[in-house]
Motif scaffolding. Sequence first.
Motif, PDB file in Angstrom:
ATOM      1  N   THR A 170      87.856  53.589  29.697  1.00  0.00           N
ATOM      2  CA  THR A 170      86.933  54.012  28.644  1.00  0.00           C
ATOM      3  C   THR A 170      86.886  55.523  28.549  1.00  0.00           C
ATOM      4  OG1 THR A 170      85.604  52.043  28.972  1.00  0.00           O
ATOM      5  CG2 THR A 170      84.569  53.877  27.834  1.00  0.00           C
ATOM      6  N   ALA A 171      86.825  56.177  29.712  1.00  0.00           N
ATOM      7  CA  ALA A 171      86.780  57.632  29.719  1.00  0.00           C
ATOM      8  C   ALA A 171      88.053  58.211  29.135  1.00  0.00           C
ATOM      9  CB  ALA A 171      86.565  58.151  31.143  1.00  0.00           C
ATOM     10  N   SER A 172      89.214  57.596  29.533  1.00  0.00           N
ATOM     11  CA  SER A 172      90.492  58.082  29.040  1.00  0.00           C
ATOM     12  C   SER A 172      90.605  57.926  27.533  1.00  0.00           C
ATOM     13  CB  SER A 172      91.630  57.335  29.746  1.00  0.00           C
ATOM     14  OG  SER A 172      92.861  57.668  29.179  1.00  0.00           O
ATOM     15  N   THR A 173      90.125  56.772  27.036  1.00  0.00           N
ATOM     16  CA  THR A 173      90.255  56.497  25.612  1.00  0.00           C
ATOM     17  C   THR A 173      89.445  57.482  24.782  1.00  0.00           C
ATOM     18  OG1 THR A 173      90.641  54.156  26.017  1.00  0.00           O
ATOM     19  CG2 THR A 173      89.870  54.772  23.824  1.00  0.00           C
ATOM     20  N   PRO A 227      92.121  60.760  21.072  1.00  0.00           N
ATOM     21  CA  PRO A 227      91.182  61.022  19.963  1.00  0.00           C
ATOM     22  C   PRO A 227      91.520  60.277  18.682  1.00  0.00           C
ATOM     23  CG  PRO A 227      92.628  62.905  20.332  1.00  0.00           C
ATOM     24  CD  PRO A 227      92.834  61.979  21.482  1.00  0.00           C
ATOM     25  N   GLN A 228      92.761  59.801  18.510  1.00  0.00           N
ATOM     26  CA  GLN A 228      93.109  59.089  17.276  1.00  0.00           C
ATOM     27  C   GLN A 228      92.674  57.622  17.308  1.00  0.00           C
ATOM     28  OE1 GLN A 228      97.381  60.230  17.290  1.00  0.00           O
ATOM     29  NE2 GLN A 228      97.035  60.869  15.185  1.00  0.00           N
ATOM     30  N   HIS A 229      92.330  57.098  18.489  1.00  0.00           N
ATOM     31  CA  HIS A 229      91.874  55.713  18.541  1.00  0.00           C
ATOM     32  C   HIS A 229      90.549  55.589  17.792  1.00  0.00           C
ATOM     33  CE1 HIS A 229      94.298  54.364  22.347  1.00  0.00           C
ATOM     34  NE2 HIS A 229      95.065  54.837  21.384  1.00  0.00           N
ATOM     35  N   GLY A 289      98.631  53.823  27.469  1.00  0.00           N
ATOM     36  CA  GLY A 289      97.286  54.122  27.003  1.00  0.00           C
ATOM     37  C   GLY A 289      97.176  54.429  25.528  1.00  0.00           C
ATOM     38  N   HIS A 290      98.301  54.511  24.831  1.00  0.00           N
ATOM     39  CA  HIS A 290      98.308  54.763  23.390  1.00  0.00           C
ATOM     40  C   HIS A 290      98.447  53.441  22.642  1.00  0.00           C
ATOM     41  CE1 HIS A 290      98.643  59.157  23.568  1.00  0.00           C
ATOM     42  NE2 HIS A 290      99.493  58.994  24.575  1.00  0.00           N
ATOM     43  N   LYS A 291      97.639  53.257  21.604  1.00  0.00           N
ATOM     44  CA  LYS A 291      97.697  52.048  20.787  1.00  0.00           C
ATOM     45  C   LYS A 291      98.262  52.411  19.416  1.00  0.00           C
ATOM     46  CE  LYS A 291      93.887  49.864  23.286  1.00  0.00           C
ATOM     47  NZ  LYS A 291      92.552  49.234  23.214  1.00  0.00           N
ATOM     48  N   PHE A 292      99.579  52.390  19.367  1.00  0.00           N
ATOM     49  CA  PHE A 292     100.339  52.847  18.197  1.00  0.00           C
ATOM     50  C   PHE A 292      99.872  52.157  16.924  1.00  0.00           C
ATOM     51  CE2 PHE A 292     105.073  53.596  16.841  1.00  0.00           C
ATOM     52  CZ  PHE A 292     104.636  54.157  15.656  1.00  0.00           C
ATOM     53  N   GLU A 328      97.751  63.788  24.079  1.00  0.00           N
ATOM     54  CA  GLU A 328      96.620  63.161  23.408  1.00  0.00           C
ATOM     55  C   GLU A 328      97.028  62.437  22.136  1.00  0.00           C
ATOM     56  OE1 GLU A 328      93.615  66.047  22.672  1.00  0.00           O
ATOM     57  OE2 GLU A 328      93.002  66.191  24.770  1.00  0.00           O
ATOM     58  N   THR A 329      98.047  62.910  21.462  1.00  0.00           N
ATOM     59  CA  THR A 329      98.414  62.368  20.155  1.00  0.00           C
ATOM     60  C   THR A 329      99.120  61.027  20.286  1.00  0.00           C
ATOM     61  OG1 THR A 329      98.679  64.619  19.331  1.00  0.00           O
ATOM     62  CG2 THR A 329      99.615  62.842  17.990  1.00  0.00           C
ATOM     63  N   THR A 330      98.612  60.018  19.610  1.00  0.00           N
ATOM     64  CA  THR A 330      99.228  58.690  19.621  1.00  0.00           C
ATOM     65  C   THR A 330     100.313  58.586  18.561  1.00  0.00           C
ATOM     66  OG1 THR A 330      97.207  57.669  20.461  1.00  0.00           O
ATOM     67  CG2 THR A 330      98.771  56.216  19.354  1.00  0.00           C
ATOM     68  N   VAL A 331     100.049  59.097  17.371  1.00  0.00           N
ATOM     69  CA  VAL A 331     101.047  59.161  16.285  1.00  0.00           C
ATOM     70  C   VAL A 331     100.936  60.543  15.650  1.00  0.00           C
ATOM     71  CG1 VAL A 331     101.964  58.078  14.209  1.00  0.00           C
ATOM     72  CG2 VAL A 331     100.662  56.695  15.833  1.00  0.00           C
TER      73      VAL A 331
END
Length: 442
Positions: free
Chosen positions: A85-88, A93-95, A163-166, A420-423
């Motif tokens: 949760t902390a990581s997300t 930040p894009q989640h 940890g990234h949800k593309f 930090e950037t997922t996409v």
Amino acid sequence: MIRLERAADGSLVAFLANNAQEKGAPFSLARLRGDSLVLQSDRMSAQFEGLVSVEQRVIEGAWSQGERSANLTLTPVEEAATDETASTTSTRPQHPERPYPYRTEEITFKSDAGGVTLAGTLSMPKEESKLEEESRPEKEGPHPAVVLLQGSGENGRDYAYQGHKFFLVLADHLTRQGIAVLRYDLRGVGESEGHLSGASLEDLARDAASALRFLKNRPGVDPTRVGLIGHSMGGMIAPRIHDQFEQAAFLALLAPPSLPGHQVLSRQRARIADASGASPADVDSIRKQSRQVFEIIRSDRDSADVASQLRPILQEGSARQEGSTRSDRLQLKVEANTSPWFRDFARHDPRPALRQVDVPILALFGGRDLLVPPQQNAGPMRAALADSLPDRVSVRVLEELNHRMQPVKTEQSSEVREIETTVAPKVLKQLTRWIREHAGLE
């Protein structure tokens, strides 16, 4: 996360899940002897070996998958959930966070391939919603829509990695821009029925075609403006889906292999080894072994014959790289290389279907992509689409992006967890603008 449970007969079972709420994909082997835990996944060609510390409440060990390995520490779910949760919230930040400015619905649909039931999430724009980048209100439905297609592996609807949800990020962005999105768990993953291990590439294509057909028939969706967005393997098979199974209004391909699978994969392993700092001699050995392996895999021999041909080659490679020939790890590699979808992928040439594409098509490649490098794939993509109308085709290389369309400084996969950037925002912007233009929203 890894979920450990006791079955009714007392045996240990394990599952790989994206979060604490889902069951996840089962490991093919879960064995606990004394303080030693071994988990194996045939479908992912992966293994975890760890030591259990009851006092410290951790399991420390190593996770290996294909040619890669990493240290991994398992902690109790309560502690892991807190960390996640902390990581997300701090590093992803894009989640998106609820409440969303659009409607979501959990859906199921049946695939034409074997009649398995697949589960997913449908995101629908709200009527009269305001666009984030424009002040005017969005047109009322029916809306254009897309189906998202993952790359290879046991992937759920969010297409999560490190940890990234593309696909969660991509679906959120597109829905806010007036485009409905369907993303689903691959067969045998998450809430979807079936088994991924025995599925062929055609099975996966027909699953996607069924999702496309389902979306066309949804209220609020314009069936004439429903397209496909595919990443990696998903981008490779999207033209085949359109050509053979169910027509799409447009195709957007992210990091799509554009040559026969064996040509892409045979060079892939050597590139990864080279980027990881392997010696020139080791890189040459891996390159030679890969050529031998894929020559056998793409032959017409049956799986048993292919396995017997592969075993001594993979055994030699394992001995060179690991200093031993562990039979369990060797067996995982043999099974992974002889699975139906992998052999199909190795033999599949996307260019004939690309030449037949008669709808708008966009292909985006990452300049730092090690798995599907633009130097190898962008040219063949342009050549295959040369006869298409110029105003309907766009092939672009976006510098400084990796295979997952993230901005990176190096080509090391270890950087993915830290960024930090997922996409990349420029991917979201270009993709959205292109879809809106060809879907008649601009």
